[in-house]
Design a protein around this motif. Structure first.
Motif, short mmCIF file in Angstrom:
data_model
loop_
_atom_site.label_atom_id
_atom_site.label_comp_id
_atom_site.label_asym_id
_atom_site.label_seq_id
_atom_site.Cartn_x
_atom_site.Cartn_y
_atom_site.Cartn_z
N ASP A 1 0.84 -1.22 0.00
CA ASP A 1 0.00 0.00 0.00
C ASP A 1 0.86 1.25 0.00
O ASP A 1 0.57 2.23 -0.71
N ARG A 2 1.92 1.24 0.80
CA ARG A 2 2.79 2.43 0.87
C ARG A 2 3.58 2.61 -0.41
O ARG A 2 3.86 3.74 -0.83
N LEU A 3 3.93 1.50 -1.04
CA LEU A 3 4.62 1.62 -2.33
C LEU A 3 3.69 2.22 -3.38
O LEU A 3 4.10 3.08 -4.17
N ARG A 4 2.44 1.78 -3.38
CA ARG A 4 1.47 2.35 -4.34
C ARG A 4 1.26 3.84 -4.06
O ARG A 4 1.22 4.66 -4.98
N PHE B 1 3.73 6.62 -5.31
CA PHE B 1 3.69 7.12 -6.68
C PHE B 1 2.98 8.47 -6.76
O PHE B 1 3.12 9.20 -7.74
N ASN B 2 2.18 8.77 -5.73
CA ASN B 2 1.46 10.04 -5.70
C ASN B 2 2.44 11.21 -5.59
O ASN B 2 3.33 11.19 -4.73
N SER C 1 3.18 12.49 -2.12
CA SER C 1 3.74 11.57 -1.12
C SER C 1 4.93 12.20 -0.40
O SER C 1 5.76 12.86 -1.04
N GLU C 2 5.01 11.99 0.92
CA GLU C 2 6.12 12.54 1.70
C GLU C 2 7.44 11.91 1.28
O GLU C 2 8.49 12.56 1.31
N ILE C 3 7.42 10.61 0.97
CA ILE C 3 8.63 9.90 0.55
C ILE C 3 8.42 9.37 -0.86
O ILE C 3 7.48 8.59 -1.09
N PRO C 4 9.23 9.75 -1.81
CA PRO C 4 9.08 9.24 -3.18
C PRO C 4 9.23 7.72 -3.22
O PRO C 4 9.87 7.11 -2.35
N TYR C 5 8.67 7.11 -4.25
CA TYR C 5 8.69 5.65 -4.38
C TYR C 5 10.11 5.10 -4.31
O TYR C 5 10.39 4.17 -3.54
N ASP C 6 11.01 5.64 -5.11
CA ASP C 6 12.38 5.13 -5.16
C ASP C 6 13.05 5.20 -3.80
O ASP C 6 13.74 4.26 -3.38
N GLU C 7 12.86 6.32 -3.09
CA GLU C 7 13.51 6.50 -1.79
C GLU C 7 12.97 5.50 -0.77
O GLU C 7 13.73 4.88 -0.01
#
Length: 421
Positions: free
Chosen positions: A117-120, A123-124, A127-133
């Motif tokens: 869920d957090r990985l999905r 992508f927003n 989001s506070e933390i980017p997907y890659d990070e």
């Protein structure tokens, strides 16, 4: 520091400042850990023997408890906890994370569904933390506890992300705790290979029990579910010889239900009552709180074939093993299955295993004793009629359903002697 000491000129925090720094670090580590309410789960409030009343499960849990404490002291390799819900595996994982935090070591806890869920969500753009990070953080965190593995949705994307994460940590040998309620036989081959690699992983199965659902009537057996010794009525359309024969079959089945030992083979034409007696044995054992399994042989073979399908909810190995090792097994309609080399092989494996293990077994068949000896593969028939293990009984009553419709009495079929061999 006094002049001339090795630490002279170095700034050293006093005890009160160091205590404050330690508290701040503890607070940061707790926040980083993502434990939330699970922060209350520690080794101190966990019973070393677990919560099961089964001595074997208690011994299993004690071993897992000791391994978890050792892992928390020196995290190395992978620790895998498997078991049903409520067996204490999440408490063990949380206790490891809490112990590491107490030692000032960073550790991160997350469930597989929350991770995805957090990985999905990452992508927003907001989001506070980017997907890659975030994904890099999961791959490289010094200690990761991944709970509820196998509960997540099985979409191709979810499988890909979990595979990437676990492969990265596996190749790097990073300390990881895996918690799963899914049996290893039901896992994807690639995942199962990762989790059971003895070079890196230590696996602890907290409770090794057969699935309880297999020792209960499933919906297709609604008729058999209501067949018991109480509603096994005497028939008025039988001759004296037939009635004595049915009474003998009843007593044999009832005695077997009270103390299942060896094999019991009921022979007779369709509708003579042999399935009722076999079902009554199973229902009697259920009332006693004992495990038993009723299968129809042609249907069992169909289920085994279907279990080879990757989409099957239960693997072939696990299904066949549960049937082979059932404490009491009923094989209904033996002889009605189609014959080919694969069928003969599976039936031989099943019959031979239970024969060698002397596991209580009830078999119903339309075949007579002569037909069993003449038509069934000798490697199987010799076991079915072995007098050291098996009691064969030919029921000579006719099909009560046909007689009830026609209102006519029928003579007993030829070849059914009715003698207790």
């Amino acid at each position: 520091m006094p002049s001339g000491q090795p630490d002279y000129s170095r700034v050293v925090p006093c005890r009160c400042v160091k205590s404050k720094q330690d508290d701040e670090r503890q607070s940061r580590l707790k926040q980083y850990s993502n434990l939330g309410a699970l922060a209350r789960f520690t080794f101190d409030n966990l019973m070393p023997e677990g919560r099961s009343s089964n001595p074997q499960n208690q011994e299993r849990f004690t071993q897992a408890f000791q391994a978890a404490k050792a892992f928390a002291d020196a995290p190395e390799g992978w620790l895998v906890f498997s078991g049903p819900s409520g067996s204490g595996k999440t408490h063990l994982a949380a206790a490891i994370i809490n112990e590491c935090i107490e030692k000032g070591q960073p550790a991160f806890y997350i469930t597989a569904p929350d991770l995805l869920d957090r990985l999905r969500a990452s992508f927003n753009p907001d989001s506070e933390i980017p997907y890659d990070e975030f994904f890099e953080q999961m791959k490289n965190t010094p200690l990761l506890a991944l709970d509820d593995l196998g509960v997540q949705s099985g979409t191709p994307w979810a499988k890909e992300k979990l595979d990437q994460l676990l492969t990265a940590r596996f190749n790097a040998g990073l300390p990881t705790v895996i918690v799963t309620a899914v049996h290893f036989d039901e896992m994807d081959d690639r995942l199962r290979t990762r989790l059971t690699d003895a070079r890196l992983c230590h696996v602890f199965i907290l409770e090794e029990t057969s699935p309880t659902s297999i020792y209960a009537w499933t919906p297709e057996f609604e008729l058999q579910k209501n067949m018991n010794f109480i509603n096994y009525k005497r028939r008025t359309d039988l001759s004296m010889e037939q009635q004595d024969n049915m009474d003998g079959a009843y007593r044999l089945a009832f005695d077997f239900a009270k103390n299942p030992e060896g094999w019991l083979v009921f022979m007779g034409e369709t509708g003579c009552g042999k399935t009722h007696l076999a079902s009554a044995i199973v229902n009697y054992r259920y009332e006693m709180g004992k495990p038993a399994l009723f299968v129809v042989v042609p249907d069992l073979l169909d289920h085994l074939r279907a279990a080879f399908n990757p989409e099957s909810k239960i693997s072939y190995d696990r299904l066949f093993e549960s049937v082979k090792t059932a404490p009491l097994l009923v094989l209904d309609d033996f002889g009605e299955q189609s014959t080919n080399p694969w069928v003969k092989e599976k039936l031989y494996q099943l019959i031979n295993y239970r024969y060698n293990s002397r596991l209580p077994t009830v078999i119903t068949t339309r075949l007579s004793l002569d037909e069993i000896m003449g038509e069934v593969d000798s490697s199987i028939s010799s076991r079915l009629v072995d007098r050291k293990v098996s009691v064969t009984f030919g029921i000579i009553a006719s099909d009560f359903r046909t007689d009830r419709k026609s209102g006519q009495k029928r003579m007993p079929p030829r070849g059914k002697t009715g003698r207790n061999r």
